[in-house]
Design a protein around this motif. Structure first.
Motif, short mmCIF file in Angstrom:
data_model
loop_
_atom_site.label_atom_id
_atom_site.label_comp_id
_atom_site.label_asym_id
_atom_site.label_seq_id
_atom_site.Cartn_x
_atom_site.Cartn_y
_atom_site.Cartn_z
N ARG A 156 0.84 -1.18 0.00
CA ARG A 156 0.00 0.00 0.00
C ARG A 156 0.88 1.24 0.00
NH1 ARG A 156 -5.41 1.46 3.43
NH2 ARG A 156 -5.58 3.63 2.74
N GLU A 157 0.43 2.25 -0.73
CA GLU A 157 1.15 3.52 -0.78
C GLU A 157 0.47 4.52 0.14
OE1 GLU A 157 2.76 5.28 -4.60
OE2 GLU A 157 1.26 6.81 -4.09
N VAL A 158 1.28 5.19 0.96
CA VAL A 158 0.80 6.29 1.80
C VAL A 158 1.57 7.54 1.41
CG1 VAL A 158 0.21 4.72 3.67
CG2 VAL A 158 2.44 5.83 3.66
N ARG A 159 1.09 8.69 1.85
CA ARG A 159 1.76 9.96 1.53
C ARG A 159 2.22 10.65 2.80
NH1 ARG A 159 1.99 10.96 -3.51
NH2 ARG A 159 3.01 12.94 -3.10
N VAL A 160 3.42 11.23 2.70
CA VAL A 160 3.96 12.06 3.76
C VAL A 160 3.94 13.49 3.26
CG1 VAL A 160 5.95 12.56 5.22
CG2 VAL A 160 5.42 10.19 4.60
N GLU A 161 3.24 14.37 4.00
CA GLU A 161 3.12 15.77 3.62
C GLU A 161 3.58 16.66 4.77
OE1 GLU A 161 -0.95 16.37 2.63
OE2 GLU A 161 -0.85 15.20 0.77
N GLY A 162 4.12 17.83 4.43
CA GLY A 162 4.54 18.74 5.48
C GLY A 162 5.11 20.02 4.93
N LYS A 163 5.66 20.83 5.83
CA LYS A 163 6.34 22.07 5.47
C LYS A 163 7.69 22.12 6.16
CE LYS A 163 2.36 25.10 4.61
NZ LYS A 163 1.72 26.38 4.98
N ALA A 164 8.67 22.68 5.47
CA ALA A 164 9.98 22.86 6.08
C ALA A 164 9.87 23.83 7.25
CB ALA A 164 10.97 23.40 5.05
N PRO A 165 10.51 23.54 8.37
CA PRO A 165 10.42 24.45 9.53
C PRO A 165 11.18 25.75 9.29
CG PRO A 165 11.99 22.71 9.96
CD PRO A 165 11.35 22.38 8.64
N GLU A 166 10.94 26.73 10.13
CA GLU A 166 11.73 27.94 10.15
C GLU A 166 13.01 27.66 10.94
OE1 GLU A 166 10.96 30.62 8.48
OE2 GLU A 166 8.99 29.83 7.85
N GLY A 167 14.06 28.35 10.61
CA GLY A 167 15.31 28.12 11.32
C GLY A 167 16.48 28.05 10.35
N GLU A 168 17.42 27.15 10.62
CA GLU A 168 18.59 27.02 9.75
C GLU A 168 19.12 25.60 9.82
OE1 GLU A 168 22.38 28.23 12.50
OE2 GLU A 168 21.40 29.87 11.43
N GLY A 169 19.90 25.24 8.81
CA GLY A 169 20.58 23.95 8.81
C GLY A 169 19.67 22.77 8.51
N THR A 170 20.05 21.60 9.03
CA THR A 170 19.34 20.35 8.76
C THR A 170 18.45 19.96 9.93
OG1 THR A 170 21.13 19.52 7.34
CG2 THR A 170 19.61 17.89 8.24
N TRP A 171 17.21 19.58 9.62
CA TRP A 171 16.25 19.07 10.60
C TRP A 171 15.90 17.64 10.22
CZ3 TRP A 171 14.26 22.32 14.55
CH2 TRP A 171 14.69 23.64 14.49
N ALA A 172 15.46 16.87 11.21
CA ALA A 172 15.17 15.46 10.93
C ALA A 172 13.96 14.98 11.71
CB ALA A 172 16.38 14.59 11.30
N CYS A 173 13.25 14.04 11.10
CA CYS A 173 12.11 13.39 11.75
C CYS A 173 12.08 11.93 11.32
CB CYS A 173 10.80 14.09 11.40
SG CYS A 173 9.34 13.38 12.24
N LEU A 174 11.78 11.05 12.26
CA LEU A 174 11.64 9.63 11.97
C LEU A 174 10.15 9.30 11.88
CD1 LEU A 174 13.49 7.12 11.66
CD2 LEU A 174 12.90 6.58 14.02
N VAL A 175 9.74 8.79 10.71
CA VAL A 175 8.37 8.35 10.51
C VAL A 175 8.35 6.83 10.74
CG1 VAL A 175 6.42 8.27 8.92
CG2 VAL A 175 8.04 10.18 8.82
N VAL A 176 7.73 6.40 11.82
CA VAL A 176 7.77 5.00 12.23
C VAL A 176 6.43 4.33 11.93
CG1 VAL A 176 8.20 3.40 14.12
CG2 VAL A 176 9.40 5.59 14.06
N PHE A 177 6.49 3.24 11.17
CA PHE A 177 5.32 2.43 10.86
C PHE A 177 5.36 1.19 11.75
CE2 PHE A 177 6.30 4.94 7.14
CZ PHE A 177 5.06 5.43 6.76
N SER A 178 4.33 1.00 12.58
CA SER A 178 4.32 -0.08 13.57
C SER A 178 3.29 -1.14 13.21
CB SER A 178 3.98 0.48 14.96
OG SER A 178 4.89 1.49 15.34
N GLY A 179 3.70 -2.40 13.35
CA GLY A 179 2.78 -3.51 13.17
C GLY A 179 2.15 -3.93 14.48
N ALA A 180 1.51 -5.08 14.47
CA ALA A 180 0.82 -5.58 15.66
C ALA A 180 1.80 -6.24 16.63
CB ALA A 180 -0.26 -6.57 15.26
N VAL A 181 1.51 -6.13 17.92
CA VAL A 181 2.31 -6.83 18.93
C VAL A 181 2.12 -8.33 18.77
CG1 VAL A 181 2.61 -7.21 21.40
CG2 VAL A 181 2.16 -4.92 20.54
N ARG A 182 3.22 -9.08 18.92
CA ARG A 182 3.16 -10.53 18.77
C ARG A 182 4.15 -11.19 19.71
NH1 ARG A 182 3.98 -10.07 12.76
NH2 ARG A 182 3.17 -8.03 13.31
N PRO A 183 3.89 -12.45 20.08
CA PRO A 183 4.82 -13.15 20.98
C PRO A 183 6.07 -13.59 20.24
CG PRO A 183 3.04 -14.61 20.34
CD PRO A 183 2.71 -13.25 19.76
#
Length: 250
Positions: free
Chosen positions: A101-128
């Motif tokens: 399945r395809e999903v979309r990530v949308e956003g805006k660059a923050p104000e400030g300077e240099g490099t910014w980072a975010c981790l987009v985490v996709f989680s499955g179901a808990v299992r033993p």
């Protein structure tokens, strides 16, 4: 406790990282790097694939992070301006068996300077699962590392030191600038008479802004005992850098 995250599957137990069986989720791309003006909007697709013959429920969370000296990712409680601007559409869904399945990530660059980072985490179901005879509850998670560098605010810089002792060559890199440095590394090894006897290389070495990175390199064939001169050449989108050191092989 810091959590090391890569673009491949990771499994988090209550006590930390754990291995699990019967899990097969993939994510593409695993890394996205953008150069944008402050406040500029962006959007890109991400594809998740379920290679199991059963349905997998997926949830999404966002967290800021930084790179450590060994190259692993550390989730951080601060620096979340980029994460705050992001939306993942949809934020929760189910992957049918053996489907993608395809999903979309949308956003805006923050104000400030240099490099910014975010981790987009996709989680499955808990299992033993079981590890070392201990039963655990684990959750599969895949992390998309998103980097946004603000165009016109870049202040690149890099310091490097190289030295060798025994079978390994040690690199120490410091990034006092405000942008992520992604480097192509080449270390040329010469005898005192100027003969090149080895060349060691890395194609993709990231150094965090105002951070450092330590790396050990080893030649394919051991060097004969002796004293060698090492020339370290570093190339990034922001320029070329060089350093020189010695390598002693007893």
């Amino acid at each position: 406790m810091p959590r090391a995250i890569t673009g491949t599957l990771m499994l988090l137990a209550l006590s930390g990282l754990a291995l699990a069986q019967g899990v097969s989720l993939t994510l593409s791309p695993a890394r996205v790097e953008l150069t944008l003006l402050p406040g500029e909007a962006f959007s890109f697709p991400v594809t998740l694939k379920n290679e199991l013959p059963r349905e997998e429920p997926i949830g999404v969370r966002l967290t800021p992070f930084r790179l450590l000296e060994d190259g692993s990712l550390l989730e951080t409680p601060t620096g979340g301006e980029l994460c705050a601007s992001l939306a993942v559409i949809p934020t929760a869904f189910s992957l049918p068996p053996l489907a993608q399945r395809e999903v979309r990530v949308e956003g805006k660059a923050p104000e400030g300077e240099g490099t910014w980072a975010c981790l987009v985490v996709f989680s499955g179901a808990v299992r033993p699962s079981e590890r070392g005879g201990v039963r655990l509850q684990v959750r599969p998670e895949l992390g998309l590392a998103l980097y946004v560098t603000l165009r016109g605010t870049e202040k690149p810089a890099l310091k490097a030191k190289v030295e060798g002792e025994g079978s390994h060559l040690s690199l120490w890199l410091e990034n006092p600038g405000n942008v992520l440095q992604r480097l192509r590394v080449r270390a040329q090894v010469f005898t005192p008479s100027g003969e090149e006897v080895a060349a060691l290389s890395l194609e993709d070495l990231a150094v965090w802004p105002r951070g450092s990175r330590r790396v050990l390199l080893e030649p394919e064939a051991p060097l004969p005992p002796g004293e060698y001169r090492v020339v370290l050449l570093l190339e990034s989108p922001y320029g070329r850098y060089a350093a020189e050191g010695r390598w002693r092989v007893p």
